[in-house]
Write an enzyme that holds these catalytic residues in place. Structure first.
Site, short mmCIF file in Angstrom:
data_model
loop_
_atom_site.label_atom_id
_atom_site.label_comp_id
_atom_site.label_asym_id
_atom_site.label_seq_id
_atom_site.Cartn_x
_atom_site.Cartn_y
_atom_site.Cartn_z
N GLN A 15 20.09 -22.07 -6.52
CA GLN A 15 20.10 -22.94 -7.69
C GLN A 15 20.99 -24.15 -7.41
O GLN A 15 22.14 -24.02 -7.01
CB GLN A 15 20.63 -22.18 -8.91
CG GLN A 15 20.49 -22.95 -10.22
CD GLN A 15 21.06 -22.20 -11.40
OE1 GLN A 15 22.27 -22.08 -11.53
NE2 GLN A 15 20.20 -21.67 -12.25
N TYR A 96 24.69 -29.29 -18.48
CA TYR A 96 25.14 -29.94 -17.25
C TYR A 96 24.42 -31.28 -17.07
O TYR A 96 23.70 -31.74 -17.95
CB TYR A 96 24.95 -28.99 -16.07
CG TYR A 96 25.75 -27.72 -16.24
CD1 TYR A 96 27.11 -27.76 -16.59
CD2 TYR A 96 25.16 -26.46 -16.11
CE1 TYR A 96 27.84 -26.60 -16.77
CE2 TYR A 96 25.89 -25.29 -16.30
CZ TYR A 96 27.23 -25.37 -16.63
OH TYR A 96 27.96 -24.21 -16.82
N ARG A 143 15.15 -25.05 -14.41
CA ARG A 143 15.70 -24.31 -15.56
C ARG A 143 16.01 -25.28 -16.69
O ARG A 143 16.62 -26.33 -16.48
CB ARG A 143 16.97 -23.56 -15.14
CG ARG A 143 17.68 -22.81 -16.26
CD ARG A 143 18.80 -21.97 -15.66
NE ARG A 143 19.75 -21.45 -16.63
CZ ARG A 143 19.68 -20.25 -17.20
NH1 ARG A 143 18.67 -19.45 -16.91
NH2 ARG A 143 20.61 -19.84 -18.04
N GLY A 234 20.46 -11.94 -16.14
CA GLY A 234 21.67 -12.49 -15.55
C GLY A 234 22.88 -11.59 -15.75
O GLY A 234 23.29 -10.88 -14.85
#
Length: 275
Positions: A15, A96, A143, A234
């Site tokens: 990622q 982000y 994502r 996760g």
């Protein structure tokens, strides 16, 4: 690490992410301010050696600097390939940098990276094209978290479904392997009807991975009903490193202490006694 995964018959994807404003001057070269689409300070906290602290106020990236950010993703993609990964996932979620550009709540730019949906999605699409130049689109996922404000207290986009559906359609045209979507509020309930992501699935011509708060039965229901092609887990892996086997066997899951997940020591994170 990639050799070990391959030796066990698995696949592993790296990622790629840039935190943008979710950072602190002490983490930046020469104590510089973090970068973001606009000079808007994030909420929440970032983790330093001494513990949690509020993020620093970022500076807005100059238009002439953005090509360098895109090239950083290209270089990271090359390194992931050299390290033996099977593909990469571009992180455009969770408050982000790429999501900061996508949302009109955090992107107040007046150049061709701000304003319209097409402009705010431009950086993400240019990053994907740079990564695809290394991997090819069929080895890339992306994502998204259209409805989450959890990280950095990031306000939602004014039209989250319209914005993210446009991006999903464009990604499908590029031929990305999959879209990985945080459904609903991160760390919250992903089943609320207000968080309907059907439009994203319909817009994207590729595999759809659902994420956020799924358990075994909900994952089975999601894939059998056609809601999702796959479901990502996760947090459950923290307390259950053998999660895949436990899910196959419908075995009990160890309830690791969530208070120790982020920013603490090894106790309860890498040191615990599972059931």
């Amino acid at each position: 690490m990639t050799d070990a995964v391959h030796d066990a018959g698995g696949k592993i994807v790296m990622q790629l992410w840039h935190v943008g404003r979710m950072s602190h001057v002490s983490l930046q070269e020469n104590g510089a301010a973090p970068v973001a689409p606009s000079a808007i300070r994030a909420g929440g906290n970032v983790f330093l050696q001494e513990g949690f602290v509020p993020p620093s106020t970022p500076r807005a990236l100059g238009t002439d600097e953005i090509a360098g950010v895109i090239d950083d993703y290209r270089q990271a993609s090359r390194r992931a390939k050299e390290a033996g990964f099977d593909g990469v996932e571009v992180h455009a979620a969770n408050g982000y940098l790429l999501e900061q550009f996508l949302r009109d709540s955090t992107n107040l730019r007046e150049d061709h990276y701000g304003g319209s949906i097409e402009n705010r999605a431009r950086l993400t699409l240019e990053v994907v094209e740079a990564v695809a130049s290394v991997w090819g689109p069929d080895r890339i996922g992306l994502r998204l978290s259209p409805f989450s404000t959890a990280i950095g207290d990031t306000p939602l986009d004014s039209t989250p479904l319209e914005t993210h559906s446009y991006l999903a359609r464009r990604l499908g045209e590029i031929g990305l392997a999959y879209l990985h979507v945080v459904e609903g509020q991160l760390h919250g309930d992903s089943s609320d009807e207000a968080f309907d992501v059907g439009a994203l699935r319909a817009a994207f011509d590729g595999a759809y991975i659902a994420n956020n708060g799924y358990d075994r039965q909900r994952a089975i229901d999601a894939t059998s009903s056609g809601h999702a092609d796959m479901v990502a887990f996760g947090k459950l892996f923290i307390g259950n490193p053998d999660l895949a086997e436990r899910l196959r066997a419908n075995a009990p899951l160890f309830d690791a202490p969530a208070s120790s997940y982020f920013g603490s020591g090894a106790e309860g994170y890498t040191e615990f006694t599972p059931a």
